[in-house]
Write a protein that holds these residues in place. Sequence first.
Motif, PDB file in Angstrom:
ATOM      1  N   HIS A 182      53.100  42.534 132.396  1.00  0.00           N
ATOM      2  CA  HIS A 182      53.888  41.394 131.930  1.00  0.00           C
ATOM      3  C   HIS A 182      55.184  41.861 131.274  1.00  0.00           C
ATOM      4  CE1 HIS A 182      51.171  38.358 133.099  1.00  0.00           C
ATOM      5  NE2 HIS A 182      50.237  38.587 132.192  1.00  0.00           N
ATOM      6  N   MET A 183      55.094  42.928 130.468  1.00  0.00           N
ATOM      7  CA  MET A 183      56.301  43.453 129.838  1.00  0.00           C
ATOM      8  C   MET A 183      57.262  43.999 130.888  1.00  0.00           C
ATOM      9  SD  MET A 183      55.184  45.280 126.274  1.00  0.00           S
ATOM     10  CE  MET A 183      54.594  44.289 124.898  1.00  0.00           C
ATOM     11  N   ALA A 184      56.719  44.656 131.911  1.00  0.00           N
ATOM     12  CA  ALA A 184      57.567  45.166 132.991  1.00  0.00           C
ATOM     13  C   ALA A 184      58.276  44.010 133.691  1.00  0.00           C
ATOM     14  CB  ALA A 184      56.724  45.963 133.986  1.00  0.00           C
ATOM     15  N   LEU A 185      57.591  42.886 133.863  1.00  0.00           N
ATOM     16  CA  LEU A 185      58.207  41.712 134.477  1.00  0.00           C
ATOM     17  C   LEU A 185      59.365  41.207 133.622  1.00  0.00           C
ATOM     18  CD1 LEU A 185      58.320  39.462 136.570  1.00  0.00           C
ATOM     19  CD2 LEU A 185      56.538  38.247 135.275  1.00  0.00           C
ATOM     20  N   ASP A 186      59.196  41.209 132.320  1.00  0.00           N
ATOM     21  CA  ASP A 186      60.287  40.810 131.433  1.00  0.00           C
ATOM     22  C   ASP A 186      61.512  41.707 131.642  1.00  0.00           C
ATOM     23  OD1 ASP A 186      59.265  38.617 130.241  1.00  0.00           O
ATOM     24  OD2 ASP A 186      58.687  39.559 128.361  1.00  0.00           O
ATOM     25  N   TRP A 187      61.271  43.014 131.767  1.00  0.00           N
ATOM     26  CA  TRP A 187      62.391  43.935 131.946  1.00  0.00           C
ATOM     27  C   TRP A 187      63.030  43.786 133.313  1.00  0.00           C
ATOM     28  CZ3 TRP A 187      65.110  46.249 128.393  1.00  0.00           C
ATOM     29  CH2 TRP A 187      64.554  46.412 127.124  1.00  0.00           C
ATOM     30  N   LEU A 188      62.246  43.399 134.302  1.00  0.00           N
ATOM     31  CA  LEU A 188      62.823  43.117 135.622  1.00  0.00           C
ATOM     32  C   LEU A 188      63.785  41.940 135.545  1.00  0.00           C
ATOM     33  CD1 LEU A 188      59.787  43.593 138.040  1.00  0.00           C
ATOM     34  CD2 LEU A 188      61.977  44.790 138.155  1.00  0.00           C
ATOM     35  N   GLN A 189      63.418  40.937 134.789  1.00  0.00           N
ATOM     36  CA  GLN A 189      64.292  39.772 134.627  1.00  0.00           C
ATOM     37  C   GLN A 189      65.563  40.150 133.869  1.00  0.00           C
ATOM     38  OE1 GLN A 189      61.732  36.884 132.765  1.00  0.00           O
ATOM     39  NE2 GLN A 189      60.497  36.592 134.596  1.00  0.00           N
ATOM     40  N   LYS A 190      65.447  41.064 132.897  1.00  0.00           N
ATOM     41  CA  LYS A 190      66.627  41.530 132.177  1.00  0.00           C
ATOM     42  C   LYS A 190      67.534  42.333 133.111  1.00  0.00           C
ATOM     43  CE  LYS A 190      64.210  41.729 127.739  1.00  0.00           C
ATOM     44  NZ  LYS A 190      63.689  42.579 126.650  1.00  0.00           N
ATOM     45  N   GLU A 191      66.907  43.084 134.026  1.00  0.00           N
ATOM     46  CA  GLU A 191      67.682  43.853 135.001  1.00  0.00           C
ATOM     47  C   GLU A 191      68.460  42.927 135.921  1.00  0.00           C
ATOM     48  OE1 GLU A 191      68.930  47.273 137.356  1.00  0.00           O
ATOM     49  OE2 GLU A 191      68.262  46.975 135.288  1.00  0.00           O
ATOM     50  N   GLN A 192      67.872  41.783 136.237  1.00  0.00           N
ATOM     51  CA  GLN A 192      68.575  40.793 137.053  1.00  0.00           C
ATOM     52  C   GLN A 192      69.856  40.341 136.376  1.00  0.00           C
ATOM     53  OE1 GLN A 192      65.719  37.620 137.905  1.00  0.00           O
ATOM     54  NE2 GLN A 192      66.355  37.721 140.032  1.00  0.00           N
ATOM     55  N   GLN A 193      69.768  40.144 135.081  1.00  0.00           N
ATOM     56  CA  GLN A 193      70.917  39.647 134.321  1.00  0.00           C
ATOM     57  C   GLN A 193      71.937  40.749 134.044  1.00  0.00           C
ATOM     58  OE1 GLN A 193      69.041  38.002 130.847  1.00  0.00           O
ATOM     59  NE2 GLN A 193      67.883  36.472 132.012  1.00  0.00           N
ATOM     60  N   SER A 194      71.433  41.996 133.885  1.00  0.00           N
ATOM     61  CA  SER A 194      72.329  43.121 133.582  1.00  0.00           C
ATOM     62  C   SER A 194      71.955  44.318 134.446  1.00  0.00           C
ATOM     63  CB  SER A 194      72.239  43.494 132.093  1.00  0.00           C
ATOM     64  OG  SER A 194      72.546  42.389 131.265  1.00  0.00           O
ATOM     65  N   PRO A 195      72.422  44.375 135.686  1.00  0.00           N
ATOM     66  CA  PRO A 195      72.092  45.489 136.578  1.00  0.00           C
ATOM     67  C   PRO A 195      72.407  46.849 135.948  1.00  0.00           C
ATOM     68  CG  PRO A 195      73.183  43.738 137.787  1.00  0.00           C
ATOM     69  CD  PRO A 195      73.285  43.374 136.335  1.00  0.00           C
ATOM     70  N   GLY A 196      71.476  47.775 136.069  1.00  0.00           N
ATOM     71  CA  GLY A 196      71.657  49.103 135.486  1.00  0.00           C
ATOM     72  C   GLY A 196      70.999  49.253 134.128  1.00  0.00           C
ATOM     73  N   LEU A 197      70.551  48.136 133.548  1.00  0.00           N
ATOM     74  CA  LEU A 197      69.953  48.172 132.213  1.00  0.00           C
ATOM     75  C   LEU A 197      68.672  49.008 132.196  1.00  0.00           C
ATOM     76  CD1 LEU A 197      69.868  47.154 129.276  1.00  0.00           C
ATOM     77  CD2 LEU A 197      68.565  45.173 130.100  1.00  0.00           C
ATOM     78  N   LEU A 198      67.846  48.860 133.234  1.00  0.00           N
ATOM     79  CA  LEU A 198      66.570  49.585 133.270  1.00  0.00           C
ATOM     80  C   LEU A 198      66.783  51.094 133.234  1.00  0.00           C
ATOM     81  CD1 LEU A 198      64.246  47.662 135.775  1.00  0.00           C
ATOM     82  CD2 LEU A 198      63.847  48.108 133.341  1.00  0.00           C
ATOM     83  N   SER A 199      67.720  51.587 134.012  1.00  0.00           N
ATOM     84  CA  SER A 199      67.982  53.033 134.050  1.00  0.00           C
ATOM     85  C   SER A 199      68.450  53.533 132.690  1.00  0.00           C
ATOM     86  CB  SER A 199      69.030  53.358 135.112  1.00  0.00           C
ATOM     87  OG  SER A 199      68.539  53.068 136.411  1.00  0.00           O
ATOM     88  N   GLN A 200      69.316  52.773 132.043  1.00  0.00           N
ATOM     89  CA  GLN A 200      69.816  53.161 130.728  1.00  0.00           C
ATOM     90  C   GLN A 200      68.688  53.182 129.700  1.00  0.00           C
ATOM     91  OE1 GLN A 200      73.020  50.499 129.683  1.00  0.00           O
ATOM     92  NE2 GLN A 200      74.200  50.977 131.523  1.00  0.00           N
ATOM     93  N   GLU A 201      67.861  52.148 129.708  1.00  0.00           N
ATOM     94  CA  GLU A 201      66.759  52.060 128.756  1.00  0.00           C
ATOM     95  C   GLU A 201      65.738  53.165 128.994  1.00  0.00           C
ATOM     96  OE1 GLU A 201      66.096  50.121 126.124  1.00  0.00           O
ATOM     97  OE2 GLU A 201      68.040  49.118 126.237  1.00  0.00           O
ATOM     98  N   LEU A 202      65.487  53.486 130.259  1.00  0.00           N
ATOM     99  CA  LEU A 202      64.517  54.530 130.578  1.00  0.00           C
ATOM    100  C   LEU A 202      65.018  55.898 130.118  1.00  0.00           C
ATOM    101  CD1 LEU A 202      61.856  55.385 131.813  1.00  0.00           C
ATOM    102  CD2 LEU A 202      62.976  55.463 134.055  1.00  0.00           C
ATOM    103  N   GLN A 203      66.299  56.167 130.330  1.00  0.00           N
ATOM    104  CA  GLN A 203      66.867  57.429 129.869  1.00  0.00           C
ATOM    105  C   GLN A 203      66.735  57.552 128.352  1.00  0.00           C
ATOM    106  OE1 GLN A 203      70.902  57.812 131.254  1.00  0.00           O
ATOM    107  NE2 GLN A 203      70.330  57.724 133.412  1.00  0.00           N
ATOM    108  N   LEU A 204      66.984  56.458 127.645  1.00  0.00           N
ATOM    109  CA  LEU A 204      66.866  56.454 126.191  1.00  0.00           C
ATOM    110  C   LEU A 204      65.414  56.667 125.766  1.00  0.00           C
ATOM    111  CD1 LEU A 204      68.080  56.037 123.383  1.00  0.00           C
ATOM    112  CD2 LEU A 204      67.781  53.563 123.701  1.00  0.00           C
TER     113      LEU A 204
END
Length: 299
Positions: free
Chosen positions: A190-212
């Motif tokens: 469920h949390m991963a789904l939330d982050w997928l939706q955030k990625e939709q709104q801000s492409p590239g966000l997942l990669s940045q957050e994962l690196q951090l």
Amino acid sequence: NTNRQDFNKMHNIITKHLKGIFWEQKQVKGMMMETDNLVVHESIPSPGPPYICYVTLPGGSCFGNFKYCYSKAEARRDAARIALMNSTFNELPCRHITPEFISRSVKEAVSTTSGNIADASDPGTSIGAYCLMLELNTGKTMLEFQEIMTVFQLLHWNGTLKAFREMKCSRQDVIHYYSQQRLDERTRSHMALDWLQKEQQSPGLLSQELQLAVKELGEARRTGRELRFYKEKKEILSLALSHANAEDLEGYPSEEMSWREETEFEYYTQERHCQEGSMTDPSEHCQFHSQESDRESVE
């Protein structure tokens, strides 16, 4: 060299023996659920040193190797040593949550914030929420308390607590409900789904957050800290990114259908008639425990 080899061999035997006795006794005492009574070793694939290993204890606490290790076996032994030392240290009386411990911790929290001691009796304040969480876990150890706090840290990081605050849910209701919840595959998904939706709104966000998240996990491991929160963040973001790369993000629901709105807590709050108030960011009361936990963690 021979003496050192003999010493290392004896040290490994003693550590293995003590580790077996320690967690076996906790099982006999009924302090673990049957599904959570295993010590899990996870070696991270690597073409060469430094090698990394994580040890997850019954209950969920996680530790990693502290040293720069030149072999997988060395990393495994070092991670097990850190986990065992923290586990045995955690059994000391000073690590158990008692009324005296709660009183002392609340006073310390008051001295580091703008609150006052009277706030401790009001769960609607950050001090009161912190006091309530300690009281709900009276008798448990600080390591067990940290396992519960990890849930709230993730809820804060994921944006769930902010959503509850906007829904005017009381801190007390949220604390009572999520203190009973465990981290499982459903929660992570469920949390991963939330982050997928955030990625939709801000492409590239997942990669940045994962690196951090990877950076934070490495820094925490090298300082000998408990790693569950950092490791869960990395795994949730990795799960979300794997789906983002495998599927067209347009295929995911774009309407407000995050997991926090699907959870049973919605029905729980309806039954309890969520009161007016705001849910504090857990960082307000998590930080008190985190600071103490970091100071007392055995390296």
